[in-house]
Motif scaffolding. Structure first.
Motif, PDB file in Angstrom:
ATOM      1  N   GLU A  93       1.005  -1.032  -0.062  1.00 56.38           N
ATOM      2  CA  GLU A  93      -0.019   0.022   0.217  1.00 56.38           C
ATOM      3  C   GLU A  93       0.772   1.293  -0.096  1.00 56.38           C
ATOM      4  OE1 GLU A  93      -3.325   0.062  -0.603  1.00 56.38           O
ATOM      5  OE2 GLU A  93      -2.732  -2.154  -0.911  1.00 56.38           O
ATOM      6  N   GLN A  94       1.948   1.333   0.745  1.00 56.57           N
ATOM      7  CA  GLN A  94       2.775   2.259   0.495  1.00 56.57           C
ATOM      8  C   GLN A  94       3.637   2.699  -0.649  1.00 56.57           C
ATOM      9  OE1 GLN A  94       2.944  -0.200   2.802  1.00 56.57           O
ATOM     10  NE2 GLN A  94       2.647   0.945   4.983  1.00 56.57           N
ATOM     11  N   LEU A  95       3.787   1.455  -1.127  1.00 54.74           N
ATOM     12  CA  LEU A  95       4.663   1.450  -2.711  1.00 54.74           C
ATOM     13  C   LEU A  95       3.277   1.785  -3.572  1.00 54.74           C
ATOM     14  CD1 LEU A  95       6.813   0.717  -4.393  1.00 54.74           C
ATOM     15  CD2 LEU A  95       5.896  -1.421  -4.743  1.00 54.74           C
ATOM     16  N   VAL A  96       2.083   1.718  -3.478  1.00 53.29           N
ATOM     17  CA  VAL A  96       0.966   2.175  -4.567  1.00 53.29           C
ATOM     18  C   VAL A  96       0.844   3.518  -4.184  1.00 53.29           C
ATOM     19  CG1 VAL A  96      -1.517   2.391  -4.885  1.00 53.29           C
ATOM     20  CG2 VAL A  96      -0.422   0.007  -4.755  1.00 53.29           C
ATOM     21  N   ALA A  97       0.997   4.084  -2.908  1.00 51.55           N
ATOM     22  CA  ALA A  97       0.775   5.495  -2.692  1.00 51.55           C
ATOM     23  C   ALA A  97       1.963   6.249  -3.125  1.00 51.55           C
ATOM     24  CB  ALA A  97       0.767   5.858  -1.259  1.00 51.55           C
TER      25      ALA A  97
END
Length: 159
Positions: A93-97
């Motif tokens: 999710e941090q990578l997506v953000a």
């Protein structure tokens, strides 16, 4: 975008003719259209419906149900970020953000210059090496924001 050009319409009709006797011909035809043109132009929906004796709603429903089908051309590079549980547990999710912020787009969008399309998938089979992504046809693992940036920069240099 207007209507499909005559060559696209003719090609769609040829694909239908090649699969006309097949049971469940719509999906293979849509995959062939996507492979050839990079997307399924919404203007071919009535052509497919008429040729396959289906309603426009049926054809549109299939196109929109399956996430593999695009209604507009993808960017030169397609990045699919895995958001399945195993990848989520190690930072997906941090990578997506980060990807959304760095590219200035949201999942499902293409950068204004047409260079990158950002998509989500829910498992690439690379669970032990998450967070994982598929960049064009290459699956990569153990992605961090900086590694993703470096891979995208390398793709941009090759384009």
């Amino acid at each position: 975008m207007g209507g499909p050009n005559t060559s696209m319409t003719d090609r769609v009709r040829a694909l239908v003719a090649a699969h006309r006797g097949d049971r469940g011909a719509l999906l293979p035809i849509l995959h062939r259209i996507q492979a050839e043109f990079g997307y399924v132009d919404q203007e071919v929906v009535p052509v497919l419906a008429a040729e396959l004796n289906l309603s426009r709603a049926d054809v549109h429903g299939v196109i929109t149900f399956y996430t593999d089908f695009r209604s507009e051309p993808a960017g030169r590079v397609v990045v699919k970020l895995c958001r399945a549980e195993a990848c989520q547990s190690v930072g997906a999710e941090q990578l997506v953000a980060h990807a959304e912020q760095a590219l200035g787009i949201k999942l499902g969008q293409t950068t204004p210059d047409g260079s990158v399309t950002l998509e989500q998938v829910f498992c690439l089979g690379n669970c032990a090496l998450g967070p994982a992504a598929q960049i064009d046809e290459r699956v990569v693992g153990r992605l961090s924001p900086s590694r993703l940036d470096a891979l995208l920069a390398a793709e941009a240099r090759m384009a």
